[in-house]
Design an enzyme around this catalytic site. Structure first.
Site, PDB file in Angstrom:
ATOM      1  N   LYS A  92       3.333  14.036  -9.596  1.00 13.16           N
ATOM      2  CA  LYS A  92       2.318  13.452  -8.284  1.00 13.16           C
ATOM      3  C   LYS A  92       1.614  12.346  -7.882  1.00 13.16           C
ATOM      4  O   LYS A  92       1.006  11.695  -9.029  1.00 13.16           O
ATOM      5  CB  LYS A  92       1.024  14.665  -8.629  1.00 13.16           C
ATOM      6  CG  LYS A  92       0.015  15.000  -7.286  1.00 13.16           C
ATOM      7  CD  LYS A  92       0.679  15.195  -5.908  1.00 13.16           C
ATOM      8  CE  LYS A  92       0.141  15.475  -5.121  1.00 13.16           C
ATOM      9  NZ  LYS A  92      -0.140  14.380  -4.201  1.00 13.16           N
ATOM     10  N   GLN A 113      -1.846   7.241 -13.397  1.00  7.36           N
ATOM     11  CA  GLN A 113      -1.994   7.955 -12.075  1.00  7.36           C
ATOM     12  C   GLN A 113      -1.933   9.013 -13.143  1.00  7.36           C
ATOM     13  O   GLN A 113      -2.489  10.491 -13.215  1.00  7.36           O
ATOM     14  CB  GLN A 113      -0.642   8.290 -10.811  1.00  7.36           C
ATOM     15  CG  GLN A 113      -1.214   9.305  -9.926  1.00  7.36           C
ATOM     16  CD  GLN A 113      -1.919   9.283  -8.250  1.00  7.36           C
ATOM     17  OE1 GLN A 113      -2.502   7.673  -8.622  1.00  7.36           O
ATOM     18  NE2 GLN A 113      -3.072  10.134  -8.152  1.00  7.36           N
ATOM     19  N   LYS A 116      -5.148   9.848 -14.977  1.00 10.12           N
ATOM     20  CA  LYS A 116      -6.145  10.620 -14.257  1.00 10.12           C
ATOM     21  C   LYS A 116      -5.778  11.619 -13.463  1.00 10.12           C
ATOM     22  O   LYS A 116      -6.258  12.763 -13.886  1.00 10.12           O
ATOM     23  CB  LYS A 116      -5.705   9.982 -12.840  1.00 10.12           C
ATOM     24  CG  LYS A 116      -6.433  10.295 -11.822  1.00 10.12           C
ATOM     25  CD  LYS A 116      -5.979   9.685 -10.216  1.00 10.12           C
ATOM     26  CE  LYS A 116      -6.278   8.100 -10.083  1.00 10.12           C
ATOM     27  NZ  LYS A 116      -5.902   7.319  -8.930  1.00 10.12           N
ATOM     28  N   LYS A 128       4.265   7.694  -8.564  1.00 12.60           N
ATOM     29  CA  LYS A 128       3.161   6.524  -7.254  1.00 12.60           C
ATOM     30  C   LYS A 128       4.445   5.640  -6.357  1.00 12.60           C
ATOM     31  O   LYS A 128       5.938   5.716  -6.807  1.00 12.60           O
ATOM     32  CB  LYS A 128       2.849   5.318  -8.197  1.00 12.60           C
ATOM     33  CG  LYS A 128       1.401   5.180  -7.364  1.00 12.60           C
ATOM     34  CD  LYS A 128      -0.210   5.451  -6.447  1.00 12.60           C
ATOM     35  CE  LYS A 128      -0.799   4.807  -5.914  1.00 12.60           C
ATOM     36  NZ  LYS A 128      -2.250   5.705  -5.944  1.00 12.60           N
ATOM     37  N   GLY A 167      -1.495   9.842   0.527  1.00 12.27           N
ATOM     38  CA  GLY A 167      -1.632   8.567   0.641  1.00 12.27           C
ATOM     39  C   GLY A 167      -2.144   7.888  -0.186  1.00 12.27           C
ATOM     40  O   GLY A 167      -2.493   8.202  -1.219  1.00 12.27           O
ATOM     41  N   ASP A 168      -2.515   6.092   0.033  1.00 13.75           N
ATOM     42  CA  ASP A 168      -3.167   5.061  -0.806  1.00 13.75           C
ATOM     43  C   ASP A 168      -3.588   4.393  -0.043  1.00 13.75           C
ATOM     44  O   ASP A 168      -3.671   4.838   1.295  1.00 13.75           O
ATOM     45  CB  ASP A 168      -2.193   4.710  -2.112  1.00 13.75           C
ATOM     46  CG  ASP A 168      -3.112   3.979  -3.651  1.00 13.75           C
ATOM     47  OD1 ASP A 168      -4.053   5.019  -3.513  1.00 13.75           O
ATOM     48  OD2 ASP A 168      -2.704   2.649  -3.224  1.00 13.75           O
ATOM     49  N   THR A 211     -11.846  11.405  -1.997  1.00 12.46           N
ATOM     50  CA  THR A 211     -12.350  10.630  -2.798  1.00 12.46           C
ATOM     51  C   THR A 211     -14.064   9.849  -2.761  1.00 12.46           C
ATOM     52  O   THR A 211     -14.092   9.967  -5.030  1.00 12.46           O
ATOM     53  CB  THR A 211     -11.318   9.603  -3.245  1.00 12.46           C
ATOM     54  OG1 THR A 211      -9.553  10.205  -2.664  1.00 12.46           O
ATOM     55  CG2 THR A 211     -11.339   9.172  -4.363  1.00 12.46           C
ATOM     56  N   ASN A 243     -10.640   4.296   3.536  1.00 11.41           N
ATOM     57  CA  ASN A 243     -10.881   5.876   3.032  1.00 11.41           C
ATOM     58  C   ASN A 243     -12.516   6.745   1.903  1.00 11.41           C
ATOM     59  O   ASN A 243     -12.052   7.052   2.211  1.00 11.41           O
ATOM     60  CB  ASN A 243      -9.628   6.721   3.130  1.00 11.41           C
ATOM     61  CG  ASN A 243      -9.712   8.205   2.655  1.00 11.41           C
ATOM     62  OD1 ASN A 243      -9.367   8.299   1.206  1.00 11.41           O
ATOM     63  ND2 ASN A 243      -9.922   8.751   3.689  1.00 11.41           N
ATOM     64  N   SER A 383      -6.100  17.594  -3.319  1.00 13.49           N
ATOM     65  CA  SER A 383      -4.224  17.022  -3.458  1.00 13.49           C
ATOM     66  C   SER A 383      -3.586  18.564  -4.315  1.00 13.49           C
ATOM     67  O   SER A 383      -2.810  18.599  -4.105  1.00 13.49           O
ATOM     68  CB  SER A 383      -4.519  16.099  -3.435  1.00 13.49           C
ATOM     69  OG  SER A 383      -3.876  14.874  -3.185  1.00 13.49           O
TER      70      SER A 383
HETATM   71  P1  NDP Z   1      -6.984   1.854   2.233  1.00  6.54           P
HETATM   72  O1  NDP Z   1      -6.389   1.704   3.196  1.00  6.54           O
HETATM   73  O2  NDP Z   1      -8.318   3.374   3.470  1.00  6.54           O
HETATM   74  O3  NDP Z   1      -8.701   0.787   2.374  1.00  6.54           O
HETATM   75  C1  NDP Z   1      -8.570  -0.417   2.152  1.00  6.54           C
HETATM   76  C2  NDP Z   1      -9.886  -1.222   1.572  1.00  6.54           C
HETATM   77  O4  NDP Z   1      -9.698  -1.932   0.526  1.00  6.54           O
HETATM   78  C3  NDP Z   1     -10.026  -1.076   3.000  1.00  6.54           C
HETATM   79  O5  NDP Z   1     -10.957  -2.211   3.231  1.00  6.54           O
HETATM   80  C4  NDP Z   1      -9.345  -3.413   2.947  1.00  6.54           C
HETATM   81  O6  NDP Z   1      -9.599  -3.846   3.520  1.00  6.54           O
HETATM   82  C5  NDP Z   1      -9.874  -3.211   1.164  1.00  6.54           C
HETATM   83  N1  NDP Z   1      -8.654  -3.685   0.655  1.00  6.54           N
HETATM   84  C6  NDP Z   1      -7.055  -3.948   0.020  1.00  6.54           C
HETATM   85  N2  NDP Z   1      -6.958  -4.538  -0.328  1.00  6.54           N
HETATM   86  C7  NDP Z   1      -7.428  -5.152  -0.539  1.00  6.54           C
HETATM   87  C8  NDP Z   1      -7.061  -6.924  -0.578  1.00  6.54           C
HETATM   88  N3  NDP Z   1      -6.242  -7.572  -1.331  1.00  6.54           N
HETATM   89  N4  NDP Z   1      -8.374  -7.299  -1.039  1.00  6.54           N
HETATM   90  C9  NDP Z   1     -10.062  -6.860  -0.197  1.00  6.54           C
HETATM   91  N5  NDP Z   1      -9.628  -6.252   0.036  1.00  6.54           N
HETATM   92  C10 NDP Z   1      -8.828  -5.106   0.061  1.00  6.54           C
HETATM   93  O7  NDP Z   1      -7.178   2.307   1.568  1.00  6.54           O
HETATM   94  P2  NDP Z   1      -8.346   3.910   0.389  1.00  6.54           P
HETATM   95  O8  NDP Z   1      -9.738   3.562   0.141  1.00  6.54           O
HETATM   96  O9  NDP Z   1      -7.274   5.493   0.062  1.00  6.54           O
HETATM   97  O10 NDP Z   1      -7.816   2.920  -1.496  1.00  6.54           O
HETATM   98  C11 NDP Z   1      -8.839   2.277  -2.091  1.00  6.54           C
HETATM   99  C12 NDP Z   1      -8.842   2.105  -3.422  1.00  6.54           C
HETATM  100  O11 NDP Z   1      -9.109   3.149  -4.129  1.00  6.54           O
HETATM  101  C13 NDP Z   1      -6.942   1.495  -4.079  1.00  6.54           C
HETATM  102  O12 NDP Z   1      -7.495   0.872  -5.229  1.00  6.54           O
HETATM  103  C14 NDP Z   1      -6.705   3.274  -4.058  1.00  6.54           C
HETATM  104  O13 NDP Z   1      -5.065   3.103  -4.994  1.00  6.54           O
HETATM  105  C15 NDP Z   1      -8.017   3.957  -4.062  1.00  6.54           C
HETATM  106  N6  NDP Z   1      -7.656   5.159  -3.977  1.00  6.54           N
HETATM  107  C16 NDP Z   1      -7.279   5.723  -3.403  1.00  6.54           C
HETATM  108  C17 NDP Z   1      -7.025   7.388  -3.058  1.00  6.54           C
HETATM  109  C18 NDP Z   1      -7.232   8.019  -1.637  1.00  6.54           C
HETATM  110  O14 NDP Z   1      -7.049   9.127  -1.859  1.00  6.54           O
HETATM  111  N7  NDP Z   1      -6.871   7.321  -0.462  1.00  6.54           N
HETATM  112  C19 NDP Z   1      -7.443   8.259  -4.480  1.00  6.54           C
HETATM  113  C20 NDP Z   1      -8.044   7.326  -5.862  1.00  6.54           C
HETATM  114  C21 NDP Z   1      -7.777   6.065  -5.528  1.00  6.54           C
HETATM  115  P3  NDP Z   1      -8.236  -4.790   4.516  1.00  6.54           P
HETATM  116  O15 NDP Z   1      -8.795  -4.095   5.738  1.00  6.54           O
HETATM  117  O16 NDP Z   1      -9.290  -5.717   5.189  1.00  6.54           O
HETATM  118  O17 NDP Z   1      -7.212  -4.660   3.939  1.00  6.54           O
HETATM  119  O1  2IT Z   2      -5.178   6.766  -6.284  1.00  4.27           O
HETATM  120  C1  2IT Z   2      -5.190   8.120  -6.570  1.00  4.27           C
HETATM  121  O2  2IT Z   2      -5.086   9.143  -7.251  1.00  4.27           O
HETATM  122  C2  2IT Z   2      -4.109   8.027  -4.487  1.00  4.27           C
HETATM  123  N1  2IT Z   2      -4.327   7.861  -3.678  1.00  4.27           N
HETATM  124  C3  2IT Z   2      -4.377   9.572  -4.631  1.00  4.27           C
HETATM  125  C4  2IT Z   2      -3.094  10.445  -5.248  1.00  4.27           C
HETATM  126  C5  2IT Z   2      -2.894  12.076  -4.512  1.00  4.27           C
HETATM  127  O3  2IT Z   2      -1.473  12.068  -4.736  1.00  4.27           O
HETATM  128  O4  2IT Z   2      -3.600  12.680  -3.521  1.00  4.27           O
END
Ligand code: NDP
Ligand code: 2IT
Length: 452
Positions: A92, A113, A116, A128, A167-168, A211, A243, A383
């Site tokens: 997952k 992951q 986690k 992943k 998603g991620d 998250t 997100n 999830s």
């Molecule tokens: P999104 O794509 O929704 O948003 C990512 C954000 O981070 C954007 O604001 C983006 O800016 C910025 N960003 C991405 N890459 C870079 C970079 N190299 N330098 C600076 N800013 C950057 O992703 P999420 O919010 O889903 O994910 C954010 C983090 O949270 C990641 O590390 C992800 O692995 C983690 N995560 C996500 C989960 C989820 O459920 N979505 C769960 C657990 C962890 P820009 O638009 O300019 O690229």
């Molecule tokens: O990093 C993470 O935990 C996620 N992007 C969410 C993974 C999931 O299966 O919901």
């Protein structure tokens, strides 16, 4: 510094085998430094060679993704899925679409992951995936065609009892919808083979928010237990505006904090009145714009462009820092600034946003450090709840899912604290306890299932 020769040998071998995969080595090193405390007490783990077994992914898939852009040009990207560990449940984990994605990124994310998912207390193994496809600047139709082509290969590796992607970065409800549609078309079956789905076709309420909300629930639990304190009245900085960041902002506001700044990959915006949630949602969720556009709504806000070698968002004074963008976005220099400015806690919404030296500096200076694998586990936890609802073909109310999420985040925090107490770890360092707690369950399950 690691002293145990078994742990040291495993790390050295890992570094040789994975030369050049910097993020993957970083994640491994940070995990093994914590697990040394456990290995010193568990001779059986050495006999079972459990570290080497755990660190080697069960399966790693790399594939070609060809798709047609709007000008009918044939485009080619790389697709990835690592099925890291299935000892405690089906693989997952999310899918990341970002040009920086490569084997090192996918494997570090897969490794994190596993721990986690184990911490969530739900039965989920770790995986992943993703692609170096860049969704920025692509039309909806291009994104759809890419997702369909990506699934034309991925479908043969996943399923509700095998591997369940989500998603991620760069993958939200829209992309999951296209991926699900193609999976359903190929398999001719309606199953919960992906999570983060739309609410009309098996998605869970609160998954989108999970998250960010979970991060705040975890932070609040830590502040309450370790400092007899809360979010109320705190000055907060959140990096990113995707997100995770948006729903961390929403919940931090609800809990009485003021978020002073947020960012994207171009720069950061500071608003002394507190960042306005509706403006951020309009810029990012509706218009898919840049954070700089915040100035069009609030004239007195200040925008700073990110430049190599210059100050970062972490130079702004705050009580709580919530990195919610990407890996290695908070360095030793940033940690020094945060400590100088009196930060109380750093809680990670992103995966591995803090470098190892920065993490050590923070905990040495008595800052509470909540690692991503614990603090951002709310997303994958919901999830897991989506998978449960799909299996029983029922949908739970928003209140029910939110209550379960709060319980899970509290339990993760308490379980880490109990582990830290057992191993004599300082309570502000929540990383070591998280690694030990997450790993022990997987290791015991692997041993019970034999050498396979
Ligand atoms: P999104 O794509 O929704 O948003 C990512 C954000 O981070 C954007 O604001 C983006 O800016 C910025 N960003 C991405 N890459 C870079 C970079 N190299 N330098 C600076 N800013 C950057 O992703 P999420 O919010 O889903 O994910 C954010 C983090 O949270 C990641 O590390 C992800 O692995 C983690 N995560 C996500 C989960 C989820 O459920 N979505 C769960 C657990 C962890 P820009 O638009 O300019 O690229
Ligand atoms: O990093 C993470 O935990 C996620 N992007 C969410 C993974 C999931 O299966 O919901």
């Amino acid at each position: 510094m690691i002293k145990n020769t078994y742990v040291l040998n495993v790390l050295n071998d890992f570094k040789i085998k994975n030369k050049g995969k910097d993020e993957y080595i970083q994640a491994c090193e940070e995990i093994l430094e914590s697990l040394e405390l456990l290995i010193n007490k568990r001779e059986d783990y050495i006999k079972e060679n459990i570290l080497e077994r755990f660190l080697e992914p069960e399966r790693y898939i790399e594939f070609r993704v060809c798709w047609l852009d709007d000008n009918n040009n044939v485009r080619v990207n790389k697709g990835y899925r690592v099925q890291y560990n299935s000892a405690i449940g089906p693989y997952k984990g999310g899918l990341r679409f970002h040009p920086s994605v490569n084997e090192s990124i996918i494997k570090f994310l897969g490794l994190e992951q596993c721990l986690k998912n184990s911490l969530t207390t739900l039965p989920m193994g770790g995986g992943k995936g993703g692609s170096d496809f860049d969704p920025k600047g692509k039309s909806d139709k291009e994104i759809m065609r890419f997702c369909q082509s990506f699934m034309n290969e991925l479908y043969r590796h996943i399923g509700p009892n095998i591997d369940v992607p989500a998603g991620d970065i760069g993958v939200g409800a829209k992309e999951v919808g296209y991926l699900f549609g193609q999976y359903k078309k190929i398999n001719n079956e309606f199953t919960g083979a992906l999570t983060g789905k739309g609410l009309a076709f098996g998605g869970s309420l609160i998954r989108k928010e999970a998250t960010g909300y979970g991060l705040c629930y975890f932070t609040n639990a830590a502040l309450k237990t370790l400092k007899n304190d809360s979010f109320e009245g705190k000055k907060v900085i959140i990096s990113g505006s995707g997100n995770v960041a948006i729903y961390a902002l929403e919940k931090a506001n609800e809990l009485g904090a003021k978020v002073l700044a947020m960012s994207d990959s171009n720069g950061w915006v500071y608003d002394e009145d507190g960042i306005d949630l509706n403006i951020i949602k309009e810029i990012k969720e509706v218009n898919k714009g840049r954070i700089k556009e915040y100035l069009n709504y609030k004239e007195n806000a200040i925008y700073t462009e990110s430049k190599e070698g210059n100050a970062t968002i972490w130079s702004l004074p705050c009580d709580l820092a919530l990195p919610c963008a990407t890996q290695n976005e908070l360095t030793l220099e940033d940690a020094k600034m945060l400590v100088k400015n009196g930060v109380i806690g750093v809680f990670e919404g992103a995966n591995m946003p803090t470098t190892i030296d920065a993490y050590k500096y923070l905990v040495d200076n008595n800052v509470i450090y909540g690692p991503g694998k614990a603090a951002n586990a709310g997303g994958v936890a919901v999830s897991g709840l989506e998978m449960s609802q799909n299996s029983i073909r029922l949908s739970w109310s928003k209140e029910e899912v939110d209550a379960r999420l709060q319980n899970i985040m509290n339990d993760i925090f308490i379980n880490i604290c109990n582990t830290s107490i057992k191993y004599g770890i300082k309570l502000n360092d929540l990383l070591k306890g998280a690694n030990i707690r997450g790993f022990e369950k997987i290791a015991d399950a692997m041993i019970a299932q034999g050498t396979i």
